[in-house]
Design a protein around this motif. Sequence first.
Motif, PDB file in Angstrom:
ATOM      1  N   PHE A 114      -5.547   5.560   8.643  1.00 54.96           N
ATOM      2  CA  PHE A 114      -5.496   7.019   8.564  1.00 54.96           C
ATOM      3  C   PHE A 114      -5.631   7.647   9.948  1.00 54.96           C
ATOM      4  O   PHE A 114      -4.988   8.647  10.259  1.00 54.96           O
ATOM      5  CB  PHE A 114      -6.586   7.539   7.641  1.00 54.96           C
ATOM      6  CG  PHE A 114      -6.260   7.400   6.168  1.00 54.96           C
ATOM      7  CD1 PHE A 114      -5.008   7.005   5.739  1.00 54.96           C
ATOM      8  CD2 PHE A 114      -7.229   7.665   5.197  1.00 54.96           C
ATOM      9  CE1 PHE A 114      -4.705   6.879   4.387  1.00 54.96           C
ATOM     10  CE2 PHE A 114      -6.933   7.553   3.846  1.00 54.96           C
ATOM     11  CZ  PHE A 114      -5.672   7.151   3.439  1.00 54.96           C
ATOM     12  N   GLY A 115      -6.492   7.059  10.790  1.00 55.24           N
ATOM     13  CA  GLY A 115      -6.612   7.564  12.146  1.00 55.24           C
ATOM     14  C   GLY A 115      -5.295   7.500  12.894  1.00 55.24           C
ATOM     15  O   GLY A 115      -5.008   8.337  13.757  1.00 55.24           O
ATOM     16  N   SER A 116      -4.469   6.510  12.556  1.00 57.91           N
ATOM     17  CA  SER A 116      -3.153   6.326  13.179  1.00 57.91           C
ATOM     18  C   SER A 116      -2.066   7.117  12.457  1.00 57.91           C
ATOM     19  O   SER A 116      -0.880   6.939  12.742  1.00 57.91           O
ATOM     20  CB  SER A 116      -2.791   4.838  13.185  1.00 57.91           C
ATOM     21  OG  SER A 116      -3.805   4.083  13.809  1.00 57.91           O
ATOM     22  N   LYS A 117      -2.465   7.967  11.514  1.00 55.47           N
ATOM     23  CA  LYS A 117      -1.556   8.819  10.724  1.00 55.47           C
ATOM     24  C   LYS A 117      -0.620   7.980   9.863  1.00 55.47           C
ATOM     25  O   LYS A 117       0.546   8.291   9.689  1.00 55.47           O
ATOM     26  CB  LYS A 117      -0.759   9.766  11.623  1.00 55.47           C
ATOM     27  CG  LYS A 117      -0.225  11.013  10.923  1.00 55.47           C
ATOM     28  CD  LYS A 117       0.454  11.959  11.884  1.00 55.47           C
ATOM     29  CE  LYS A 117       1.043  13.161  11.155  1.00 55.47           C
ATOM     30  NZ  LYS A 117       1.708  14.106  12.084  1.00 55.47           N
ATOM     31  N   LEU A 118      -1.178   6.895   9.327  1.00 52.59           N
ATOM     32  CA  LEU A 118      -0.395   5.962   8.528  1.00 52.59           C
ATOM     33  C   LEU A 118      -0.785   6.061   7.060  1.00 52.59           C
ATOM     34  O   LEU A 118      -1.939   5.800   6.708  1.00 52.59           O
ATOM     35  CB  LEU A 118      -0.650   4.535   9.039  1.00 52.59           C
ATOM     36  CG  LEU A 118       0.151   3.397   8.409  1.00 52.59           C
ATOM     37  CD1 LEU A 118       1.633   3.556   8.715  1.00 52.59           C
ATOM     38  CD2 LEU A 118      -0.351   2.049   8.918  1.00 52.59           C
ATOM     39  N   PRO A 119       0.145   6.441   6.171  1.00 55.95           N
ATOM     40  CA  PRO A 119      -0.160   6.448   4.736  1.00 55.95           C
ATOM     41  C   PRO A 119      -0.443   5.030   4.239  1.00 55.95           C
ATOM     42  O   PRO A 119       0.035   4.059   4.825  1.00 55.95           O
ATOM     43  CB  PRO A 119       1.117   7.007   4.097  1.00 55.95           C
ATOM     44  CG  PRO A 119       1.875   7.649   5.214  1.00 55.95           C
ATOM     45  CD  PRO A 119       1.510   6.892   6.452  1.00 55.95           C
ATOM     46  N   VAL A 120      -1.191   4.931   3.144  1.00 57.61           N
ATOM     47  CA  VAL A 120      -1.665   3.622   2.690  1.00 57.61           C
ATOM     48  C   VAL A 120      -1.389   3.429   1.200  1.00 57.61           C
ATOM     49  O   VAL A 120      -1.588   4.341   0.393  1.00 57.61           O
ATOM     50  CB  VAL A 120      -3.181   3.471   2.961  1.00 57.61           C
ATOM     51  CG1 VAL A 120      -3.725   2.200   2.327  1.00 57.61           C
ATOM     52  CG2 VAL A 120      -3.457   3.473   4.467  1.00 57.61           C
ATOM     53  N   LEU A 121      -0.946   2.222   0.862  1.00 59.80           N
ATOM     54  CA  LEU A 121      -0.912   1.756  -0.523  1.00 59.80           C
ATOM     55  C   LEU A 121      -2.066   0.784  -0.666  1.00 59.80           C
ATOM     56  O   LEU A 121      -2.153  -0.194   0.090  1.00 59.80           O
ATOM     57  CB  LEU A 121       0.417   1.067  -0.836  1.00 59.80           C
ATOM     58  CG  LEU A 121       1.703   1.845  -0.517  1.00 59.80           C
ATOM     59  CD1 LEU A 121       2.928   1.063  -0.983  1.00 59.80           C
ATOM     60  CD2 LEU A 121       1.682   3.224  -1.149  1.00 59.80           C
ATOM     61  N   ALA A 122      -2.964   1.037  -1.617  1.00 62.71           N
ATOM     62  CA  ALA A 122      -4.217   0.280  -1.656  1.00 62.71           C
ATOM     63  C   ALA A 122      -4.516  -0.243  -3.056  1.00 62.71           C
ATOM     64  O   ALA A 122      -4.273   0.436  -4.060  1.00 62.71           O
ATOM     65  CB  ALA A 122      -5.376   1.165  -1.186  1.00 62.71           C
ATOM     66  N   LEU A 123      -5.067  -1.459  -3.092  1.00 59.95           N
ATOM     67  CA  LEU A 123      -5.535  -2.049  -4.344  1.00 59.95           C
ATOM     68  C   LEU A 123      -6.736  -1.257  -4.854  1.00 59.95           C
ATOM     69  O   LEU A 123      -7.675  -0.978  -4.109  1.00 59.95           O
ATOM     70  CB  LEU A 123      -5.927  -3.509  -4.118  1.00 59.95           C
ATOM     71  CG  LEU A 123      -6.433  -4.280  -5.331  1.00 59.95           C
ATOM     72  CD1 LEU A 123      -5.344  -4.409  -6.395  1.00 59.95           C
ATOM     73  CD2 LEU A 123      -6.922  -5.667  -4.913  1.00 59.95           C
ATOM     74  N   ASN A 124      -6.705  -0.935  -6.112  1.00 58.54           N
ATOM     75  CA  ASN A 124      -7.711  -0.051  -6.702  1.00 58.54           C
ATOM     76  C   ASN A 124      -9.060  -0.750  -6.924  1.00 58.54           C
ATOM     77  O   ASN A 124      -9.116  -1.932  -7.229  1.00 58.54           O
ATOM     78  CB  ASN A 124      -7.197   0.467  -8.049  1.00 58.54           C
ATOM     79  CG  ASN A 124      -8.012   1.645  -8.553  1.00 58.54           C
ATOM     80  OD1 ASN A 124      -8.688   2.318  -7.786  1.00 58.54           O
ATOM     81  ND2 ASN A 124      -7.946   1.887  -9.844  1.00 58.54           N
ATOM     82  N   PHE A 125     -10.131  -0.008  -6.718  1.00 56.71           N
ATOM     83  CA  PHE A 125     -11.468  -0.384  -7.172  1.00 56.71           C
ATOM     84  C   PHE A 125     -12.286   0.885  -7.333  1.00 56.71           C
ATOM     85  O   PHE A 125     -11.817   1.983  -7.012  1.00 56.71           O
ATOM     86  CB  PHE A 125     -12.135  -1.414  -6.244  1.00 56.71           C
ATOM     87  CG  PHE A 125     -12.333  -0.962  -4.828  1.00 56.71           C
ATOM     88  CD1 PHE A 125     -13.494  -0.333  -4.440  1.00 56.71           C
ATOM     89  CD2 PHE A 125     -11.353  -1.185  -3.869  1.00 56.71           C
ATOM     90  CE1 PHE A 125     -13.691   0.074  -3.128  1.00 56.71           C
ATOM     91  CE2 PHE A 125     -11.540  -0.800  -2.549  1.00 56.71           C
ATOM     92  CZ  PHE A 125     -12.711  -0.158  -2.184  1.00 56.71           C
ATOM     93  N   SER A 126     -13.507   0.785  -7.786  1.00 60.00           N
ATOM     94  CA  SER A 126     -14.213   1.925  -8.381  1.00 60.00           C
ATOM     95  C   SER A 126     -14.386   3.140  -7.470  1.00 60.00           C
ATOM     96  O   SER A 126     -14.271   4.263  -7.927  1.00 60.00           O
ATOM     97  CB  SER A 126     -15.580   1.475  -8.904  1.00 60.00           C
ATOM     98  OG  SER A 126     -16.372   0.945  -7.859  1.00 60.00           O
TER      99      SER A 126
END
Length: 288
Positions: free
Chosen positions: A179-191
């Motif tokens: 995020f600091g690098s202005k990069l969107p993320v696809l992330a594995l879900n957890f609580s």
Amino acid sequence: MSADLQNKWNINAKVMHDRPGPLFKPVTNDEQHKLYNLLAEKYPEFRSREGDNKSGNKFTYLNDNEQVEKKGDRPAIIISSTSWTEDEDFSILVDALEMYDLEKTSSLPDILCVVTGKGPMKEFYKGILAKKEWKHVQVVTPWLEAEDYPTMLASSDLGVSLHSSSSGLDLPMKVVDMFGSKLPVLALNFSCLDELVVHGENGYVFNDSQQFKKQLLTVLSDFYESNDLVQFFRGNVDKFRSRTWMTSWNEIVLPCFESSLPGSIFSLFVAVCLLVSTTIELIILFRV
């Protein structure tokens, strides 16, 4: 974490979420071009396609005015940093990339997946990847110098996090850096992930490789045109970036000390905190 402390220990706590360090920031096209050329010297996955004489890398070139431009047929770069342990299920990424390779159409880009980090299962998965005969997907596991890693993040199109939390309380610092690098993320879900990655706002959250693959298809569907969804995500990531570590400290942590310390001691405490913070940032900058 605040809710957990309250429920288990009856502690009323305020939470300050970590923020990216000063090295994690967007970079210019010139900086990206320089890094791509550097990596192309070491890794064939970054080299220009056969018959492409515009530059030595697949992604950028210098136009007639000596300005850096993106190539019209460049692959999309997705990047993940992993510890290569059983805590991160790398097979989710492998399976999603395999499905993408099979379903890729002419309007979608090829993918170069950059995976950084080292760990006990790296060679195991490299063996699996070596057997793949994908036509539209490549995976590279480069060794990046400390100063090149932030630039690589900022030179990518999507970040991927496979982090899963056994406690359900810790957030992946790698996503904060992305995020600091202005990069969107696809992330594995957890609580508690929604405290960092908000589905549909600064990226997507997935539960399995099938969902992950669908998200890749969606996000990259207009990669060579307006790239609207990625730009929308980047805009919301910018809102995250605008809230610095010092801003969070001043708004969340400092009032806790102000209410519990005498005035003179509190002033001294603030001065020491500023000195330590400035010293750390200078050390980081001069090391690079």
